[in-house]
Design an enzyme around this catalytic site. Structure first.
Site, mmCIF file in Angstrom:
data_model
loop_
_atom_site.group_PDB
_atom_site.id
_atom_site.type_symbol
_atom_site.label_atom_id
_atom_site.label_comp_id
_atom_site.label_asym_id
_atom_site.label_seq_id
_atom_site.Cartn_x
_atom_site.Cartn_y
_atom_site.Cartn_z
ATOM 1 N N LEU A 20 0.852 1.663 -9.733
ATOM 2 C CA LEU A 20 0.867 1.506 -11.383
ATOM 3 C C LEU A 20 0.707 0.148 -11.937
ATOM 4 C CD1 LEU A 20 3.222 4.343 -11.860
ATOM 5 C CD2 LEU A 20 0.641 4.609 -12.123
ATOM 6 N N ARG A 21 0.995 -0.878 -10.968
ATOM 7 C CA ARG A 21 0.949 -2.467 -11.411
ATOM 8 C C ARG A 21 1.910 -2.655 -12.600
ATOM 9 N NH1 ARG A 21 -1.839 -2.536 -7.007
ATOM 10 N NH2 ARG A 21 -4.080 -2.437 -7.240
ATOM 11 N N ASN A 45 4.098 -2.765 -4.314
ATOM 12 C CA ASN A 45 3.480 -4.097 -4.060
ATOM 13 C C ASN A 45 3.040 -4.871 -5.591
ATOM 14 O OD1 ASN A 45 1.689 -2.076 -4.480
ATOM 15 N ND2 ASN A 45 0.070 -3.252 -3.379
ATOM 16 N N LYS A 105 8.491 1.254 1.909
ATOM 17 C CA LYS A 105 7.301 1.275 2.178
ATOM 18 C C LYS A 105 7.017 -0.041 3.006
ATOM 19 C CE LYS A 105 2.709 1.749 2.173
ATOM 20 N NZ LYS A 105 2.008 1.495 0.881
ATOM 21 N N HIS A 142 1.725 1.855 5.598
ATOM 22 C CA HIS A 142 0.638 1.342 5.723
ATOM 23 C C HIS A 142 0.062 1.302 7.317
ATOM 24 C CE1 HIS A 142 -3.074 -0.329 3.701
ATOM 25 N NE2 HIS A 142 -3.197 -0.690 4.908
ATOM 26 N N HIS A 180 -2.435 7.270 3.293
ATOM 27 C CA HIS A 180 -3.782 7.299 3.078
ATOM 28 C C HIS A 180 -4.418 7.395 4.584
ATOM 29 C CE1 HIS A 180 -2.474 3.126 3.561
ATOM 30 N NE2 HIS A 180 -2.293 3.054 2.304
ATOM 31 N N HIS A 256 -7.938 -2.170 -10.332
ATOM 32 C CA HIS A 256 -8.255 -3.579 -10.295
ATOM 33 C C HIS A 256 -9.377 -3.726 -11.209
ATOM 34 C CE1 HIS A 256 -6.317 -4.783 -6.313
ATOM 35 N NE2 HIS A 256 -6.884 -3.444 -5.833
ATOM 36 N N ALA A 268 -9.388 -4.849 -2.687
ATOM 37 C CA ALA A 268 -9.351 -3.437 -1.935
ATOM 38 C C ALA A 268 -8.476 -2.542 -3.167
ATOM 39 C CB ALA A 268 -8.584 -3.382 -0.966
#
Ligand code: DOR
Ligand code: ZN
Length: 355
Positions: A20-21, A45, A105, A142, A180, A256, A268
């Site tokens: 969600l930034r 992140n 994470k 990840h 993912h 992005h 990405a």
């Protein structure tokens, strides 16, 4: 409505993996998630990464205030700490006990956007991982090696074999999610271990690397892990539609700015939150298994994490013929353009909350 209209009611869906930034981007993208998903696992992140309970609580407050007037009344952002050497085990345990922290994470350093603060060796975090296992806190991974000598399409399998399998086997009480999933290696570790679940994105379900590369390179389909071969995509779609409760929906919606996607070095990430549910519904429709959609988007993840299944329902409707033209771009308050994935499916599908 024509006779070809399809309608189904399912428990309100969850997004077990979303970016969600912050700031203007947070304000612009969060309503798309909050309007339709009940739970949303919010990736840490951002800058700086979320590494403490205090930072997670502050970020959760920012997410909630960005959710907007049409957010589901039961929208619940679930906060995740970014596993690195700044994590303090007692803080993580206290944050989880207080219901602020949902999980941790692990990003291999350099694997993807804002992963520079990640790790180089998952097993180096063994004391934290053991504490998480003891407290029932899930590890979200990840799963991608960063060794530059490895082919980009082989990096998920390599990470799983060298980094993740040892952790899964040596700390079997730890609940793990392979995020993912992009290959059969990712599917296999999930199928082979009951404590391991796998999140699956709309784009890894519906696109392969020929879509990315064959007809003019498409930067808006570039994400990490990179969309893989047609065979891998078909295996992922088979797993998602199989009814296997270890596989569940995580959009990995990752906005992005257009300027970062149409650039010399493409960022990405695929922004899919506005139509993520529609994309998956269309795939299940095409494969003739709409009866399994609810399990994948609304039940399996909740069961994996021991979270209540959403009691509320939504109604999904598919129109055979439609004239609507869903927007393929979104703009933040400061005018930044972000492209949206999945408009074709959104031409067909609509949803509404029914309870
Ligand atoms: O494509 C991706 N984008 N993969 C990730 O793991 C991170 C994400 C992002 O934050 O943009
Ligand atoms: Zn992600």
């Amino acid at each position: 409505m024509t006779d070809d209209t399809v309608t189904l009611e399912i428990a309100a869906p969850d997004d077990w993996h979303v970016h969600l930034r912050d700031d203007e981007m947070l304000s612009a993208v969060t309503p798309y998630t909050a309007n339709v998903f009940r739970h949303a696992v919010v990736m840490p992140n951002i800058t700086p990464p979320v590494t403490s309970t205090q930072a997670a609580a502050a970020y959760r407050a920012r997410v909630l205030s960005a959710a907007g007037p049409d957010a589901r009344h039961d929208f619940t952002p679930m906060m995740v700490l970014y596993l690195n050497e700044q994590i303090v085990v007692d803080d993580l345990l206290a944050g989880a006990a207080d219901g602020v922290v949902f999980g941790a994470k692990y990003y291999p350093a350099g694997a993807t956007t804002n992963s520079a603060a990640g790790g180089n060796d998952l097993l180096a975090f063994r004391p934290v991982l053991e504490a998480m296992a003891g407290a029932g806190i899930p590890l979200l991974v990840h799963a991608e090696s960063t060794d530059p000598s490895l082919d980009i399409f082989d990096r998920e399998a390599d990470f799983i074999e060298k980094q993740l399998l040892p952790v899964v086997e040596q700390i079997p009480e730890l609940r793990v999610t392979v995020e993912h999933i992009s290959t059969r290696a990712g599917l296999d570790i999930v199928k082979d271990h009951p404590q391991v679940g796998g999140s699956i994105t709309p784009h890894h379900l519906t696109c392969d690397r020929s879509d990315l590369l064959a007809n003019g390179m498409r930067p808006h389909l570039y994400c990490k892990p990179v969309i893989n071969s047609r065979e891998e995509r078909m295996a992922i779609a088979e797993a998602a539609t199989s009814g296997n409760p270890s596989f569940f929906f995580g959009t990995d919606s990752a906005p992005h700015p257009l300027s970062k996607k149409e650039a010399e070095k493409v960022a990405a990430g695929i922004f899919n939150a506005p139509y993520a549910l529609e994309v998956v519904a269309e795939l299940f429709f095409e494969l003739g298994c709409l009866d399994r959609l609810e399990g994948f988007v609304s039940h399996h993840g909740a069961d994996h994490y021991g979270v209540e299944r959403s009691p509320a329902k939504i109604r999904l409707t598919r129109r055979a013929d439609t004239e609507i033209d869903p927007p393929e771009a979104m703009f933040t308050a400061d005018g930044t353009e972000v492209r949206i994935f999945g408009a074709d499916a959104a031409r067909r599908w609509a949803w509404e909350a029914v309870s």
